[in-house]
Design a protein around this motif. Structure first.
Motif, PDB file in Angstrom:
ATOM      1  N   LEU A  63      54.053  42.962  51.848  1.00 20.33           N
ATOM      2  CA  LEU A  63      54.739  42.082  50.904  1.00 20.33           C
ATOM      3  C   LEU A  63      55.718  41.141  51.594  1.00 20.33           C
ATOM      4  O   LEU A  63      56.071  40.088  51.043  1.00 20.33           O
ATOM      5  N   LYS A  64      56.132  41.502  52.807  1.00 18.05           N
ATOM      6  CA  LYS A  64      57.070  40.660  53.551  1.00 18.05           C
ATOM      7  C   LYS A  64      56.374  39.585  54.389  1.00 18.05           C
ATOM      8  O   LYS A  64      57.038  38.716  54.957  1.00 18.05           O
ATOM      9  N   LEU A  65      55.035  39.636  54.473  1.00 17.95           N
ATOM     10  CA  LEU A  65      54.314  38.643  55.267  1.00 17.95           C
ATOM     11  C   LEU A  65      54.433  37.266  54.616  1.00 17.95           C
ATOM     12  O   LEU A  65      54.493  37.161  53.387  1.00 17.95           O
ATOM     13  N   PRO A  66      54.471  36.201  55.405  1.00 16.15           N
ATOM     14  CA  PRO A  66      54.684  34.844  54.876  1.00 16.15           C
ATOM     15  C   PRO A  66      53.713  34.464  53.772  1.00 16.15           C
ATOM     16  O   PRO A  66      52.495  34.570  53.931  1.00 16.15           O
ATOM     17  N   GLY A  67      54.256  34.073  52.644  1.00 17.78           N
ATOM     18  CA  GLY A  67      53.455  33.591  51.530  1.00 17.78           C
ATOM     19  C   GLY A  67      53.025  34.645  50.544  1.00 17.78           C
ATOM     20  O   GLY A  67      52.681  34.329  49.391  1.00 17.78           O
ATOM     21  N   VAL A  68      53.025  35.905  50.944  1.00 19.11           N
ATOM     22  CA  VAL A  68      52.519  36.963  50.072  1.00 19.11           C
ATOM     23  C   VAL A  68      53.356  37.109  48.804  1.00 19.11           C
ATOM     24  O   VAL A  68      52.824  37.274  47.701  1.00 19.11           O
ATOM     25  N   ALA A  69      54.663  37.025  48.938  1.00 20.35           N
ATOM     26  CA  ALA A  69      55.546  37.199  47.768  1.00 20.35           C
ATOM     27  C   ALA A  69      55.319  36.138  46.712  1.00 20.35           C
ATOM     28  O   ALA A  69      55.653  36.344  45.536  1.00 20.35           O
ATOM     29  N   GLN A  70      54.738  34.995  47.096  1.00 26.69           N
ATOM     30  CA  GLN A  70      54.507  33.902  46.150  1.00 26.69           C
ATOM     31  C   GLN A  70      53.156  34.019  45.439  1.00 26.69           C
ATOM     32  O   GLN A  70      52.805  33.156  44.638  1.00 26.69           O
ATOM     33  N   THR A  71      52.411  35.068  45.722  1.00 21.80           N
ATOM     34  CA  THR A  71      51.095  35.253  45.094  1.00 21.80           C
ATOM     35  C   THR A  71      51.192  36.239  43.935  1.00 21.80           C
ATOM     36  O   THR A  71      52.117  37.065  43.890  1.00 21.80           O
ATOM     37  N   PRO A  72      50.236  36.189  42.996  1.00 23.78           N
ATOM     38  CA  PRO A  72      50.212  37.194  41.929  1.00 23.78           C
ATOM     39  C   PRO A  72      50.155  38.622  42.485  1.00 23.78           C
ATOM     40  O   PRO A  72      50.800  39.522  41.946  1.00 23.78           O
ATOM     41  N   ALA A  73      49.383  38.820  43.572  1.00 21.68           N
ATOM     42  CA  ALA A  73      49.290  40.156  44.172  1.00 21.68           C
ATOM     43  C   ALA A  73      50.641  40.601  44.699  1.00 21.68           C
ATOM     44  O   ALA A  73      51.041  41.764  44.528  1.00 21.68           O
TER      45      ALA A  73
END
Length: 309
Positions: free
Chosen positions: A265-275
């Motif tokens: 969840l801390k990887l770049p961009g992941v937090a901005q996805t529905p997943a």
């Protein structure tokens, strides 16, 4: 080992030691009776005269050979086959894309079986020059390929009837899992991430990579393929946002390498996805997502459950 591999292991254990010895003996006898055999491979016809000392060049191929009752005939495995319980104590010799021919030949194999992509080619040529029957079968590009691969392996090792039984069972399990995925109420968008935290390697998978066909067969949409990615591409915040995955799928080793779900969840961009927002990260073992062995249907059913729950 994960559920797909454990299912085969548990079945063998349930038979008991006496039955296990009997099954192995039957397989050896059948193999001896059905050889020699000449088979078509991706590099021409090959005659297999002796299957007493087998080297599988790939984890799913080792799975198939073990499930055929020929574990005692396996004299060494590559790195992907070394993770299987039946491989405990057997010598290893690199991975299927970087084979160590000297290490293989040290085991005095009579036959080696691998996918068309194993290599390097110089290693394969060295095995052939030493008199080893090298059987190379087409790579697995979709779960159904497991059926023909099992049959090809069994035929080459002199146990075609056992191979047909296993292939038929696997085909039925794959069909049932696909039907289950097709009947699901949702069609989740799935991003497969190949991650190795210790190597600082973060890739978004796409068309042609093993998990792509598994995702599709499980009733999902591979977002990397949708973006036009061939095989894989470096993961960026922009690619993750554009992918808009509902689910992030990773190998279990990759998940561990970044410290679990929180690390993903801390990887770049992941937090901005529905997943990312829903913390929907699921993991499976490498061999399961490869889908090329006798547990392909079991693994596909597991993926259906993970994606649609």
């Amino acid at each position: 080992m994960a559920a797909a591999v454990l299912a085969v292991t548990a079945f063998a254990a349930a038979c008991g030691d006496d039955d296990k010895k009997s099954d192995t003996g039957t397989a050896k006898a059948a193999s001896s009776a059905a050889l020699p055999v000449t088979v078509d491979t991706t590099r021409g016809k090959v005659t297999v005269k002796d299957a007493s000392r087998i080297v599988p060049l790939g984890g799913d191929i080792a799975q198939s050979i073990y499930a055929l009752g020929l574990a005692e005939n396996v004299v060494g495995v590559d790195a992907s086959g070394a993770v299987l319980p039946e491989s405990k104590g057997k010598p290893t010799f690199g991975n299927s894309r970087a084979l160590n021919p000297e290490g293989i030949l040290a085991q005095r194999p009579t036959v080696a079986i691998g996918s068309a992509s194993v290599g390097p080619r110089t290693a394969i040529d060295q095995l052939k020059a030493a008199g080893v029957a090298v059987v190379l079968i087409p790579d697995s590009s979709k779960p159904e390929d497991a059926v023909t691969r099992i049959q090809a392996i069994a035929t080459a090792l002199g146990v075609p009837e056992k191979g047909k039984t296993m292939a038929d069972r696997t085909a039925g399990e794959i069909a049932a899992a696909k039907a289950k995925g097709a009947q699901a109420a949702t069609k989740p968008r799935v991003a497969f991430l190949y991650i190795r935290g210790q190597a600082n390697l973060y890739h978004l998978g796409g068309k042609g990579l093993g998990p792509d066909s598994m995702i599709t067969a499980a009733g999902g949409i591979d977002t990397g393929t949708e973006l036009g990615i061939e095989m894989s591409a470096a993961m960026t915040p922009e690619s993750m946002v554009a992918a808009k995955p509902d689910v992030i799928l990773v190998f279990r080793k990759g998940l561990d390498s970044v410290g679990g779900v929180d690390g993903v969840l801390k990887l770049p961009g992941v937090a901005q996805t529905p997943a990312g927002q829903n913390k929907k990260v699921v993991a499976m073992d490498d061999l399961e997502l490869g889908g090329g062995g006798p547990t392909a249907g079991i693994a596909l059913d597991q993926l259906v459950t993970l994606l649609h729950s």
